[in-house]
Design an enzyme around this catalytic site. Structure first.
Site, PDB file in Angstrom:
ATOM      1  N   GLY A 240      -1.536  -3.215  -3.927  1.00 42.45           N
ATOM      2  CA  GLY A 240      -2.937  -2.810  -3.824  1.00 42.45           C
ATOM      3  C   GLY A 240      -3.557  -2.891  -2.442  1.00 42.45           C
ATOM      4  CD  GLU A 282       4.788  -5.648  -8.416  1.00 47.67           C
ATOM      5  OE1 GLU A 282       3.832  -4.927  -8.742  1.00 47.67           O
ATOM      6  OE2 GLU A 282       5.575  -6.121  -9.239  1.00 47.67           O
ATOM      7  N   GLY A 284       2.888  -0.900  -1.941  1.00 43.83           N
ATOM      8  CA  GLY A 284       3.441   0.449  -1.850  1.00 43.83           C
ATOM      9  C   GLY A 284       2.834   1.102  -0.633  1.00 43.83           C
ATOM     10  NE  ARG A 320      -3.748   8.894  -1.995  1.00 50.73           N
ATOM     11  CZ  ARG A 320      -4.800   8.488  -1.342  1.00 50.73           C
ATOM     12  NH1 ARG A 320      -5.183   9.094  -0.240  1.00 50.73           N
ATOM     13  NH2 ARG A 320      -5.495   7.464  -1.774  1.00 50.73           N
ATOM     14  CB  CYS A 351      -5.214  30.603  -7.248  1.00 49.73           C
ATOM     15  SG  CYS A 351      -4.695  31.919  -6.175  1.00 49.73           S
ATOM     16  CD  GLU A 352      -6.801  24.748 -10.146  1.00 53.80           C
ATOM     17  OE1 GLU A 352      -7.852  24.088 -10.284  1.00 53.80           O
ATOM     18  OE2 GLU A 352      -5.820  24.667 -10.887  1.00 53.80           O
TER      19      GLU A 352
HETATM   20  C1  LIG Z   1       2.414  -2.508 -10.951  1.00 47.50           C
HETATM   21  C2  LIG Z   1       2.099  -1.981  -9.604  1.00 47.50           C
HETATM   22  N1  LIG Z   1       2.520  -2.664  -8.534  1.00 47.50           N
HETATM   23  C3  LIG Z   1       2.282  -2.211  -7.280  1.00 47.50           C
HETATM   24  C4  LIG Z   1       1.575  -1.058  -7.049  1.00 47.50           C
HETATM   25  C5  LIG Z   1       1.385  -0.635  -5.640  1.00 47.50           C
HETATM   26  O1  LIG Z   1       0.119  -0.376  -5.281  1.00 47.50           O
HETATM   27  P1  LIG Z   1      -0.221  -0.046  -3.756  1.00 47.50           P
HETATM   28  O2  LIG Z   1       0.505   1.164  -3.354  1.00 47.50           O
HETATM   29  O3  LIG Z   1      -1.671   0.138  -3.802  1.00 47.50           O
HETATM   30  O4  LIG Z   1       0.191  -1.246  -2.961  1.00 47.50           O
HETATM   31  C6  LIG Z   1       1.087  -0.324  -8.139  1.00 47.50           C
HETATM   32  C7  LIG Z   1       0.245   0.866  -7.940  1.00 47.50           C
HETATM   33  O5  LIG Z   1      -0.961   0.759  -8.017  1.00 47.50           O
HETATM   34  C8  LIG Z   1       1.364  -0.789  -9.445  1.00 47.50           C
HETATM   35  O6  LIG Z   1       0.953  -0.109 -10.510  1.00 47.50           O
HETATM   36  N1  LIG Z   2      -1.886   7.625  -6.750  1.00 47.08           N
HETATM   37  C1  LIG Z   2      -2.870   6.708  -6.213  1.00 47.08           C
HETATM   38  C2  LIG Z   2      -2.419   5.282  -6.264  1.00 47.08           C
HETATM   39  C3  LIG Z   2      -2.108   4.833  -7.655  1.00 47.08           C
HETATM   40  C4  LIG Z   2      -1.242   3.673  -7.682  1.00 47.08           C
HETATM   41  C5  LIG Z   2      -0.451   3.585  -8.943  1.00 47.08           C
HETATM   42  N2  LIG Z   2      -0.779   2.466  -9.780  1.00 47.08           N
HETATM   43  C6  LIG Z   2      -3.252   7.141  -4.806  1.00 47.08           C
HETATM   44  O1  LIG Z   2      -2.808   8.157  -4.359  1.00 47.08           O
HETATM   45  O2  LIG Z   2      -4.021   6.500  -4.167  1.00 47.08           O
END
Ligand SMILES: Cc1ncc(COP(=O)(O)O)c(C=O)c1O
Ligand SMILES: N[C@@H](CCCC[NH3+])C(=O)O
Length: 427
Positions: A240, A282, A284, A320, A351-352
């Site tokens: 997050g 975790e 991402g 996004r 086309c949106e």
């Molecule tokens: C279970 C879980 N862990 C980790 C993440 C990674 O989130 P972020 O990319 O915001 O760090 C997500 C996505 O929201 C998730 O669903």
């Molecule tokens: N897809 C979202 C994040 C979601 C994370 C998944 N739990 C984004 O682009 O910001």
């Protein structure tokens, strides 16, 4: 400004030591360009910040952000583990050399076949519901199987409502109130519950919700430890952590963030007399978000009721902005010194009407054949792209110390119907 932007002496955008214009000449557009060293730096900055205060710490990369094989390989080589949310992600991770014990599977609403597959692949299952727990007990031998549970810490945050995963409206995890009962049931079924997991949402730059979530998760874990007799081997506070997307947003002070949250974690371990479980996080977006740009070409400049800059990509390439109204900073990669002169809409080729990368964006004069770089496209960029409007998926290029390698070919028209079958009566 905390955005990751570098300019070379030709006034072109520099991506990991490569010239954006050279990349476009060689690989065309739209192309996602990934900077290998930036991913390595992000990983090490993140890992070091936390392990400095709590050495028993592991990073599980939330690979839903970007499952490009090269990206996953880079993180594998750094010693990172994987947060997987689907059997497909488990399969890819295993194929790339992540052993099962380096994969934590946090599925939501998964089938028995999927549970069995993930179990057989050796990944650790992080269970999301009592339903999944009871079904798992019937399809695998539960005796001594180490599992974990996702709990809802009743704290949620995120850059958009769709990205908030804690609190009463959330479909994720078991309730804190039922945790003692659920962990006890797991034990009764023969499992060995060893972990607790929570994840409050995505794209969070404010440290406060994380603090609240750690506090709440640890209160639940402490109660489960004391009342259900669970000795935790790990506690996982999810991902997050946000990154700056706008020029005004600031990077989180990671060192301070780690220091405060680990102090809180240790305090709670002591309060509940909980030994020293491994701490997992975790990330991402933090690891890969600012390591890629999406290069697109301007094909038309239209003055109607508004001024539109038209490019050769759309929300099928980067969803996004259309989905969350997300801001992605956009620069003219072939004239980085051009002064701001106007406010324009930057529109895609789908086309949106909602297919816009930016509305009322301050930009320099932009001409046909200019190259625009859409920044911070590394997380939830390619992975959320689609073939909508029968547009082939973009190519991906990896830059390593200035050298460019194609890591995903641009799709061909044939790929658009490769898996379809015309029944004989229609042939
Ligand atoms: C279970 C879980 N862990 C980790 C993440 C990674 O989130 P972020 O990319 O915001 O760090 C997500 C996505 O929201 C998730 O669903
Ligand atoms: N897809 C979202 C994040 C979601 C994370 C998944 N739990 C984004 O682009 O910001």
């Amino acid at each position: 400004m905390d955005l990751n932007i570098k300019v070379n002496d030709k006034n072109h955008l520099d991506i990991g030591g490569a010239d954006a214009c050279d990349i476009v000449e060689e690989f065309g557009t739209p192309t996602y360009v990934i900077d290998e060293n930036r991913i390595r730096d992000n990983y090490n900055r993140f890992y070091n910040a936390f392990s400095k205060y709590y050495p028993d710490f592991k990073v599980f990369y939330a690979c839903k952000a970007n499952t490009n094989l090269a990206v996953m390989k880079i993180l594998e080589s750094e010693g990172c583990c994987i947060d997987a949310v689907s059997p497909g992600e488990v399969h890819i991770s295993k194929m790339l050399g992540f052993s099962g014990d380096r994969i934590l599977f946090t599925g939501n609403n998964i089938t028995n076949d999927e549970l069995k597959f993930v179990h057989d692949e050796g990944a650790v299952l992080n269970i999301d519901s009592v339903s999944a727990l009871k079904r798992l007990a019937k399809i695998v031998d539960p005796e001594g199987l180490k599992i974990s549970f996702r709990v809802n810490p009743m704290v949620g945050a995120g850059h958009h409502d769709h990205c908030i995963t804690g609190g009463v409206m959330s479909k994720f995890g078991i309730m804190g109130l039922e945790a003692v009962e659920v962990y006890s049931l797991a034990k009764k079924l023969g499992f060995t519950p060893v972990g607790m997991h929570s994840h409050i949402g995505s794209g969070i730059l404010d440290p406060e919700p994380f603090k609240l979530a750690i506090e709440s998760t640890m209160d639940i874990a402490g109660k489960v430890h004391q009342e259900a007799g669970i000795d935790f081997e790990f506690v996982d506070f999810g991902g997050g952590v946000g990154i700056p997307y706008t020029p005004d947003e600031k990077l989180l002070d990671l060192d301070k963030f780690a220091e405060i949250n680990i102090a809180l974690f240790k305090e709670k371990l002591e309060e509940f007399d909980m030994a020293t479980p491994t701490m997992y996080l975790e990330p991402g977006r933090y690891l890969v978000g600012d390591a890629s740009v999406l290069l697109v070409s301007v094909n038309s400049v239209k003055e109607s009721y508004r001024k539109f800059i038209g490019v050769d990509a759309g929300f099928h390439t980067l969803l996004r902005p259309a989905m969350y109204d997300s801001y992605h900073h956009i620069v003219v990669a072939n004239r980085m010194d051009a002064p701001i002169t106007q406010k324009v809409d930057i529109a895609g080729n789908v086309c949106e009407s909602g297919d816009l990368f930016a509305r009322d964006r301050l930009m320099p004069d932009v001409e046909e054949n200019d190259v625009l770089a859409i920044l911070n496209a590394g997380a939830y960029g390619f992975t959320m792209s689609s073939n909508y409007n029968s547009r082939p998926l973009a190519s991906e290029v990896l830059i390593t110390d200035g050298e460019a390698n194609l890591v995903r070919e641009r799709e061909r028209f044939e790929d658009l119907y490769d898996k379809q079958i015309i029944p004989s009566h229609l042939k």
